[in-house]
Scaffold this active site. Sequence first.
Site, short mmCIF file in Angstrom:
data_model
loop_
_atom_site.label_atom_id
_atom_site.label_comp_id
_atom_site.label_asym_id
_atom_site.label_seq_id
_atom_site.Cartn_x
_atom_site.Cartn_y
_atom_site.Cartn_z
N GLY A 120 3.00 4.41 -6.73
CA GLY A 120 3.33 3.47 -5.66
C GLY A 120 2.82 3.90 -4.29
O GLY A 120 3.25 3.38 -3.27
N ILE A 160 7.32 9.73 8.91
CA ILE A 160 7.25 10.47 10.19
C ILE A 160 7.53 9.51 11.34
O ILE A 160 6.86 8.49 11.46
CB ILE A 160 5.84 11.09 10.40
CG1 ILE A 160 5.40 11.90 9.19
CG2 ILE A 160 5.80 11.92 11.67
CD1 ILE A 160 3.95 12.37 9.26
N VAL A 183 7.97 -0.94 -0.90
CA VAL A 183 8.71 -0.64 0.33
C VAL A 183 10.03 -1.41 0.36
O VAL A 183 11.08 -0.87 0.73
CB VAL A 183 7.86 -0.96 1.59
CG1 VAL A 183 8.63 -0.60 2.86
CG2 VAL A 183 6.54 -0.22 1.55
N LYS A 224 -3.82 2.26 10.80
CA LYS A 224 -2.79 3.14 11.37
C LYS A 224 -3.30 3.82 12.64
O LYS A 224 -2.56 3.96 13.61
CB LYS A 224 -2.37 4.17 10.32
CG LYS A 224 -1.64 3.53 9.14
CD LYS A 224 -1.55 4.46 7.95
CE LYS A 224 -0.73 3.88 6.81
NZ LYS A 224 -0.81 4.66 5.58
N GLU A 228 7.81 1.13 12.76
CA GLU A 228 7.66 2.57 12.49
C GLU A 228 7.12 2.84 11.08
O GLU A 228 6.38 3.80 10.85
CB GLU A 228 9.02 3.27 12.67
CG GLU A 228 8.96 4.77 12.70
CD GLU A 228 8.12 5.31 13.86
OE1 GLU A 228 8.55 5.21 14.99
OE2 GLU A 228 7.02 5.83 13.58
N1 HSE Z 1 -1.39 3.24 0.73
C1 HSE Z 1 -0.70 3.86 1.81
C2 HSE Z 1 -0.92 5.36 1.71
C3 HSE Z 1 0.76 3.54 1.74
O1 HSE Z 1 -1.40 5.82 0.68
O2 HSE Z 1 -0.65 6.06 2.67
C4 HSE Z 1 1.55 3.96 2.94
O3 HSE Z 1 1.14 3.30 4.11
#
Ligand code: HSE
Length: 402
Positions: A180, A129, A16, A198, A122
């Site tokens: 990644g 999104i 990131v 999340k 965010e």
């Molecule tokens: N490992 C997470 C995914 C990365 O695959 O969505 C993004 O938050």
Amino acid sequence: MSNDKISVALFGFGCVGQGLYDVLNHSEVLQANIAKICVKDRNKERKIGAENFTFEKNDILNRKDLDVVVEMINDTKEAFEIVSTAMKNGINVVSASKKMLAEYFEELYKLQEENKVALIYEGSAGGSIPIIRTLEEYYDNELLSSIRGILNGTTNYILTRMELESKDYGDVLKDAQESGFAEIDPWLDVAGFDTLYKTCLLAVHAFGVVLKPDQVLNLGIQNISFDDIRYAREKGLRIKLIGSAAKQGDKYRVFVMPRFVNKEDELYKILYEYNGVEVEGAFSCKQTFTGKGAGSHPTGSAVLSDISALTYRYKYAYKKLKKQRARLNGNYNAENLLDTDFAIKVYIRYTDKKELDALDIRNVVEEYRSPGVNFIIAEVGFKSLYALKGNRESKVFVCAVE
Ligand code: HSE
């Protein structure tokens, strides 16, 4: 903070961090100066000069000339230390560490209030999104009834390639790691923990509901096999790992589980590392947001947008959270917020019937047994499914039947 050139320091230069660095360099509007980047590994080769880096967090945290600290590291405890110190020092923070944010949410909320600083995040849910600000701002007065989404790119990528390309689970997971998308510990992806963090964050902004990740059920796809994919395909369905939060009377049903979805469902069409979030409101009805949920540049772009939002003094108002606290008046806790007292219809594939002992199976609707595959479709007491949360021993695959 001046709008002309803001001074930003970064913690972390992984997937990131590097994505943010790139998008920042391409931004024509936001003028930011990266004051310093704090990293852990002294020996790693990096694509920019050594003068940009420090290995000592206080080189950043003690500075008085910073506008924003951006935290994008993997170590949850360390991330919390950094974020809370920066906030106590009066610096606004952008974070993409969903696990840290979900686990320490109460503390971080308090720190924002006490220190009158902004913490925005965010990039922590839904990748590119803009879902958190949408829930916070656009839906600030709408009566939302539910939010459900594919929130993990890695598992959606695995499920898509298993179904459409008949690829092996292990091989595709490896590809997701190489691209990644996956967490450093991919168990967090496949066992539904990443989706859990999340979902907890989205529940805060959708409903003002703060739950600890260990209070919320998460089941993952770690035990999925081609038998499950085949079963879904024969019925015209797809399996998706979905985090959801739905209002149920005065409480909320919040959980993460694989689900069969049909062709009419907007989430059916979300493939590979894309994420999709469906928000349902009393007046707006259903709306779906989609975009890349993982990867360096998509997540970097969400972080960039947060940095930019800070230039116009943006912070979350947490209106719904404040309203819920006032409503529950001292009784704001999981017991009064979380509804776990219901039965859910699920498909359970197992090898040995003993594996089902821990589950409160109330009504078997369908049963299939063969030398290779056994499954049942049954109504199960929701609470009993917590026995499978993060359970590395269990080999059963559970999928909600909608
Ligand atoms: N490992 C997470 C995914 C990365 O695959 O969505 C993004 O938050």
